[in-house]
Design an enzyme around this catalytic site. Structure first.
Site, PDB file in Angstrom:
ATOM      1  N   GLU A   1       0.874  -0.868  -0.060  1.00 23.55           N
ATOM      2  CA  GLU A   1      -0.112  -0.170  -0.124  1.00 23.55           C
ATOM      3  C   GLU A   1       1.348   1.749   0.143  1.00 23.55           C
ATOM      4  O   GLU A   1       0.586   2.602  -0.080  1.00 23.55           O
ATOM      5  CB  GLU A   1      -0.987  -0.093   0.894  1.00 23.55           C
TER       6      GLU A   1
ATOM      7  N   CYS B   1       8.723  -3.638   6.331  1.00 24.88           N
ATOM      8  CA  CYS B   1       9.819  -4.051   6.485  1.00 24.88           C
ATOM      9  C   CYS B   1       8.426  -5.247   6.294  1.00 24.88           C
ATOM     10  O   CYS B   1       8.165  -6.052   6.710  1.00 24.88           O
ATOM     11  CB  CYS B   1      10.059  -4.181   8.131  1.00 24.88           C
ATOM     12  N   ILE B   2       9.344  -6.394   5.119  1.00 25.40           N
ATOM     13  CA  ILE B   2       9.069  -7.252   4.478  1.00 25.40           C
ATOM     14  C   ILE B   2      10.025  -8.880   5.233  1.00 25.40           C
ATOM     15  O   ILE B   2      10.918  -8.274   4.479  1.00 25.40           O
ATOM     16  CB  ILE B   2       8.624  -7.184   3.642  1.00 25.40           C
ATOM     17  N   ILE B   3       9.653  -9.454   5.703  1.00 28.34           N
ATOM     18  CA  ILE B   3      10.405 -10.648   6.116  1.00 28.34           C
ATOM     19  C   ILE B   3      10.602 -11.361   5.446  1.00 28.34           C
ATOM     20  O   ILE B   3       8.684 -11.864   5.421  1.00 28.34           O
ATOM     21  CB  ILE B   3      10.185 -10.481   7.808  1.00 28.34           C
TER      22      ILE B   3
ATOM     23  N   HIS C   1       5.468 -15.347  -1.837  1.00 29.74           N
ATOM     24  CA  HIS C   1       4.421 -13.994  -1.173  1.00 29.74           C
ATOM     25  C   HIS C   1       5.642 -12.767  -0.811  1.00 29.74           C
ATOM     26  O   HIS C   1       5.780 -11.697  -1.422  1.00 29.74           O
ATOM     27  CB  HIS C   1       3.538 -14.155  -0.113  1.00 29.74           C
TER      28      HIS C   1
ATOM     29  N   ASN D   1      13.916   5.241  -0.392  1.00 27.11           N
ATOM     30  CA  ASN D   1      13.196   3.728  -0.218  1.00 27.11           C
ATOM     31  C   ASN D   1      13.732   3.363   0.950  1.00 27.11           C
ATOM     32  O   ASN D   1      15.117   2.341   0.130  1.00 27.11           O
ATOM     33  CB  ASN D   1      13.144   3.181  -1.075  1.00 27.11           C
TER      34      ASN D   1
END
Length: 157
Positions: A62, A84-86, A92, A117
């Site tokens: 988003e 934060c993407i773990i 995914h 970013n």
């Protein structure tokens, strides 16, 4: 890369700059720490609190839409993306990391607006924790440095 040689930057002054920050809530402990470090560094760089607009969105996917809304609204010299993407057990992770990153880049290029970013993409929580403060500070520095660069070369910001 953690502890990378980022090169030297001259003195930066964010006085008079208007900065927008979009923060994803997913992995909120990490993104709150990113935001805290970013806001503290913006203050250190003389960006006034009244010149910072900080909004929250559900997750990294988003973030680009909120950045686009800010860019279309106008009045910002630079934007900051925090998230934060773990990595998990499925594909995914790649989808969210790739699409959010591409979206952030597209907004910046489409609107000729610097976007720092700082959406972290890590293998695990310890890697995210190790990066949260430095990457939050870095995002603030990048936003101010790039806003000044674009001003100097005659861009929109």
């Amino acid at each position: 890369m953690l502890n990378a040689n980022k090169g030297a930057v001259g003195p930066l002054d964010g006085r008079g700059l208007r900065i927008g920050i979009v923060q994803a809530r997913f992995n909120e402990d990490i993104t709150n720490a990113l935001a805290e470090a970013c806001l503290a560094e913006l203050t250190r760089l003389n960006v006034q609190p009244a010149d910072i607009e900080h909004v929250l969105v559900p997750g990294a996917l988003e973030v680009p839409l909120a950045l686009q809304a800010m860019a279309q609204h106008g009045g910002f010299d630079a934007l900051v993306a925090l998230g934060c993407i773990i990595r998990g057990e499925t594909y995914h992770f790649e989808l969210v990391a790739n699409e959010s990153g591409a979206g952030v880049t597209r907004v910046g290029l489409d609107h000729r607006l610097p976007i720092a970013n700082a959406i972290l993409t890590t293998e695990d929580m310890p890697q995210a924790v190790a990066r949260q403060t430095d990457k939050g500070r870095d995002a603030a520095t990048v936003a101010v440095e790039m806003a000044r660069l674009v001003q100097r070369i005659g861009g929109q910001a």
